[in-house]
Design an enzyme around this catalytic site. Structure first.
Site, PDB file in Angstrom:
ATOM      1  CD  GLN A 137      -3.167  -4.691   6.486  1.00 50.29           C
ATOM      2  OE1 GLN A 137      -3.083  -3.692   5.784  1.00 50.29           O
ATOM      3  NE2 GLN A 137      -3.833  -5.761   6.104  1.00 50.29           N
ATOM      4  CE  LYS A 190      -3.680  -2.659   2.086  1.00 52.11           C
ATOM      5  NZ  LYS A 190      -4.364  -3.151   3.281  1.00 52.11           N
ATOM      6  CG  ASP A 242      -9.414  -0.411   4.959  1.00 54.96           C
ATOM      7  OD1 ASP A 242      -9.297  -0.677   3.739  1.00 54.96           O
ATOM      8  OD2 ASP A 242      -8.666  -0.859   5.835  1.00 54.96           O
TER       9      ASP A 242
END
Ligand code: NDP
Length: 303
Positions: free
Chosen positions: A98, A54, A121
């Protein structure tokens, strides 16, 4: 019939190129460089790899990333303090925590804390709730399901009025994928571990999104001829040599693996109309959509 292969790598590259051009244009117009904060708790190798991919994507697309590695034993209080700091930091447009977090941490509380405008997200209850409500739109759609719908549209699959079956009901893939399909006017059935007779449920599915984490569970004869199959699953299975024996890595001495999806690809491609391969299908789309969401976060915060 042999299915048309949906090339996720090429479609993801197209999304990335578009994001890159838009980032360059906004910087040329004197606006800020979009920035993503990546929060990694502990040292899981898979999580560290995803985070580094990412960060690399941010750099390639002209965006900034701020990496926040944290020890595995960080307290809930300290993690929440960091999220609050990132929420308040005007240099940070998107926050990515994460997952999974170590088990002593309350994941839901952490996700709930991320400012809705920085929730790239799309996992905060507010964004997911908006996705579920008629007439309301989330600021961000979770990246993997967003990528699945994008692939269907790019392949020219008609979603409106289609019968769709989503296998899996997780918060990050199955459930948001089902909600997105409903928003696109499909008629959706969600299959999970308590569903009886899954092949019968799938019989009339024009669209299948498989996200169960079970290697090659969906067989060719479960699929309606011509259906569009989006395989989200990423499962490691033993890599066998020509003699049928487990291959051992000459470098590490460890058993080698290959990746397969939740769908038996060889069987399914003979029946389906469209299919995504694993790897090279949904996987590359997840990061591409994260980059699109980060740019969107910067645009929202311009206003
Ligand atoms: P979860 O384990 O969170 O959810 C799995 C879902 O599948 C659950 O809803 C579960 O049902 C259901 N399920 C499990 N076994 C069966 C079964 N035998 N029959 C029917 N339903 C079953 O997984 P995720 O949603 O996080 O991920 C799913 C897959 O997608 C994994 O392979 C993962 O690696 C992959 N993935 C890929 C990504 C990408 O970028 N390509 C991103 C994220 C995930 P129940 O709710 O009843 O337990």
């Amino acid at each position: 019939m042999t299915a048309q292969i949906i090339d996720g790598t090429a479609i993801a590259q197209k999304v990335r190129n578009e994001v890159k051009d838009k980032v360059a244009a906004r910087i040329a117009a004197g606006k800020s460089q979009p920035a993503l904060a990546t929060v990694l708790v502990g040292e899981r190798i898979d999580s560290a790899t995803y985070v580094s991919m990412k960060q690399k994507a941010c750099a390639e697309l002209g965006m900034t990333s701020y990496h926040k590695p944290l020890p595995a034993d960080i307290s809930q209080e300290d993690l929440e303090k960091l999220i609050k700091e990132l929420n308040a930091d005007p240099k940070v447009n998107g926050i990515l925590v994460q997952l999974p977090l170590p088990s002593h941490l309350d994941e839901e509380r952490v996700l709930q804390l991320i400012s809705i405008e920085k929730d790239v997200d799309g996992f905060s209850p507010i964004n997911l709730g908006r996705l579920a409500q008629k007439g309301r739109e989330p600021l961000f759609v979770p990246c993997t399901p967003y990528g699945c719908i994008y692939l269907l549209k790019e392949a020219g699959v008609t979603i409106k009025g289609a019968n769709a079956v989503v296998l899996g009901r997780s918060n990050i893939v199955g459930m948001p994928a089902a909600l997105l399909l409903v928003k696109e006017d499909a008629t959706v059935t969600v299959v999970h571990s308590r569903t009886k007779d899954i092949p019968a449920v799938m019989k009339n599915a024009d669209i299948i999104i498989a996200a169960i984490g079970r290697a090659e569970m969906v067989r060719g004869d479960w699929i309606k001829p011509g259906a569009a199959v989006i395989d989200v699953g990423i499962n490691g299975v033993p890599k066998l040599g020509p003699d049928g024996q487990q291959m051992i890595s000459p470098k590490t001495g460890k058993p080698m693996q290959r990746l397969v999806g939740d769908v038996n690809y060889e069987e399914a491609k003979e029946v389906a109309g469209f299919i995504t391969p694993v790897p090279g299908g949904v996987g590359p789309m997840t990061i591409a959509m994260l980059m699109a969401n980060t740019l969107r976060a910067a645009e929202i915060q311009d206003k």
